[in-house]
Design an enzyme around this catalytic site. Structure first.
Site, mmCIF file in Angstrom:
data_model
loop_
_atom_site.group_PDB
_atom_site.id
_atom_site.type_symbol
_atom_site.label_atom_id
_atom_site.label_comp_id
_atom_site.label_asym_id
_atom_site.label_seq_id
_atom_site.Cartn_x
_atom_site.Cartn_y
_atom_site.Cartn_z
ATOM 1 N N PRO A 2 0.826 -1.210 0.000
ATOM 2 C CA PRO A 2 0.000 0.000 0.000
ATOM 3 C C PRO A 2 0.862 1.262 0.000
ATOM 4 C CG PRO A 2 -0.832 -1.592 1.570
ATOM 5 C CD PRO A 2 0.481 -2.115 1.095
ATOM 6 N N GLU A 3 0.489 2.208 -0.865
ATOM 7 C CA GLU A 3 1.211 3.471 -0.950
ATOM 8 C C GLU A 3 0.336 4.577 -0.353
ATOM 9 O OE1 GLU A 3 2.876 3.993 -4.914
ATOM 10 O OE2 GLU A 3 3.148 1.823 -5.111
ATOM 11 N N LYS A 69 3.425 6.842 4.307
ATOM 12 C CA LYS A 69 2.728 5.558 4.242
ATOM 13 C C LYS A 69 2.404 5.006 5.627
ATOM 14 C CE LYS A 69 5.325 4.323 0.054
ATOM 15 N NZ LYS A 69 6.240 3.328 -0.566
ATOM 16 N N HIS A 111 -5.302 -14.690 9.817
ATOM 17 C CA HIS A 111 -4.032 -14.031 10.157
ATOM 18 C C HIS A 111 -4.240 -12.765 10.997
ATOM 19 C CE1 HIS A 111 -1.523 -16.680 7.719
ATOM 20 N NE2 HIS A 111 -2.484 -16.657 6.822
ATOM 21 N N ARG A 130 1.176 -11.720 5.435
ATOM 22 C CA ARG A 130 2.607 -12.012 5.288
ATOM 23 C C ARG A 130 3.458 -11.490 6.456
ATOM 24 N NH1 ARG A 130 4.635 -10.890 -0.730
ATOM 25 N NH2 ARG A 130 6.371 -12.130 0.109
ATOM 26 N N ARG A 280 13.068 -3.110 -7.078
ATOM 27 C CA ARG A 280 11.671 -3.269 -7.511
ATOM 28 C C ARG A 280 11.597 -3.443 -9.021
ATOM 29 N NH1 ARG A 280 8.098 -1.513 -3.691
ATOM 30 N NH2 ARG A 280 6.677 -2.891 -4.823
#
Length: 290
Positions: A2-3, A69, A111, A130, A280
């Site tokens: 997420p940005e 962020k 999770h 994750r 990236r």
């Protein structure tokens, strides 16, 4: 990951549901506790899980805001201010529900790593598939040095001048423009998705060195970044992979992306290319971007 637009969406959704409410009790997952016992820090950073649970109880959430962020939960306990800093990592998500069973997607319900039981009923829940996200409890922002080194918000009046000045420093002038604009100390909140989109819109090759760009072109690029970030905020962010707004809500910016994840350039119909920049994957049009 997420940005800025996605995090902004989470904050705006959380504010009316959580601000002004008091946390009665906190429960961290067995995974968080086990990781700490093994000498690791899973989700909760720089705090012993039992102490985190105890300290967070009876905290009142006075204000929620975004910075780059990050999500800042400003809190108050016994008239003493604190802040809980949340970074969503790759797959972090917040839920405001009457019970954990209300989380519809099984992968998020499986999770859950932090459950905040609210004094007036219901729960604030942090889930992270994750486990790359962070929860960091601080007395003040300055206690975590990286937070003090972030660039100004891209919407601030002097953010462009700050970017121009930073880009001429020896540390950055010989780096690829894509890597520089994704650096949070140069521009806040711009990650891979929106860097890709802005560079395509300005027809700039992602590997072009900052030293080979004029100030005029840098300013045009910065304005493009701001424009695409604003557009994404209006669209509720990009729902790619496991990103969700609170309670599993999705954004629609992914339907407007022109280069990120594309195989064919929408402008000239040339096959897109890929290269790794700053760790990236960078997608670009070898014909349009130079």
């Amino acid at each position: 990951m997420p940005e800025l637009p996605e995090v902004e969406g989470v904050v705006q959704a959380l504010k009316p549901k959580i601000e002004g409410r008091t946390i009665q009790q906190v429960q961290l997952s067995e995974r968080v506790h086990f990781s700490f016992s093994e000498g690791k820090q899973c989700i909760v950073k720089q705090a012993e899980p039992d102490a985190f649970e105890m300290t967070m109880s009876q905290m009142t959430i006075t204000k929620i805001e975004r910075r780059a962020k990050y999500i800042f939960f400003h809190m108050l306990k016994d008239d003493v201010p604190y802040v809980l800093v949340s970074h969503l990592g790759m797959t972090g998500a917040w839920f405001v529900v009457n019970s954990p069973e209300e989380i519809n997607e099984a992968k998020f319900q499986k999770h859950i790593h932090a459950t905040f039981k609210m004094a007036d009923g219901g729960y604030l829940i942090y889930s992270d598939i994750r486990r790359f996200g962070e929860l960091r409890f601080l007395s003040k922002i300055e206690d975590h040095i990286p937070l003090t080194k972030m660039a100004p918000e891209p919407f601030d009046e002097h953010a462009c001048d700050y970017f121009i000045a930073k880009s001429t420093l020896p540390k950055y002038e010989n780096k690829a423009v894509k890597e520089v604009i994704m650096d949070g100390q140069v521009i806040s909140g711009c990650g891979n998705i929106y860097a890709t989109e802005a560079l395509f819109a300005q027809k700039i090759h992602p590997a072009r060195k900052m030293s080979r760009m004029s100030e005029k072109r840098k300013r045009a690029l910065f304005e493009e970044i701001v424009a695409v970030l604003r557009q994404s905020i209006e669209a509720g962010g990009s729902t790619i992979s496991d990103y969700r707004n609170i309670n599993g809500e999705a954004g629609s910016m992914q339907n407007r992306l022109k280069m990120y994840g594309k195989k064919i350039c929408p402008a000239c119909e040339t096959a897109t290319s890929q290269m790794t920049i700053g760790g990236r994957t960078s997608v670009f049009c070898p014909n349009c971007q130079h």
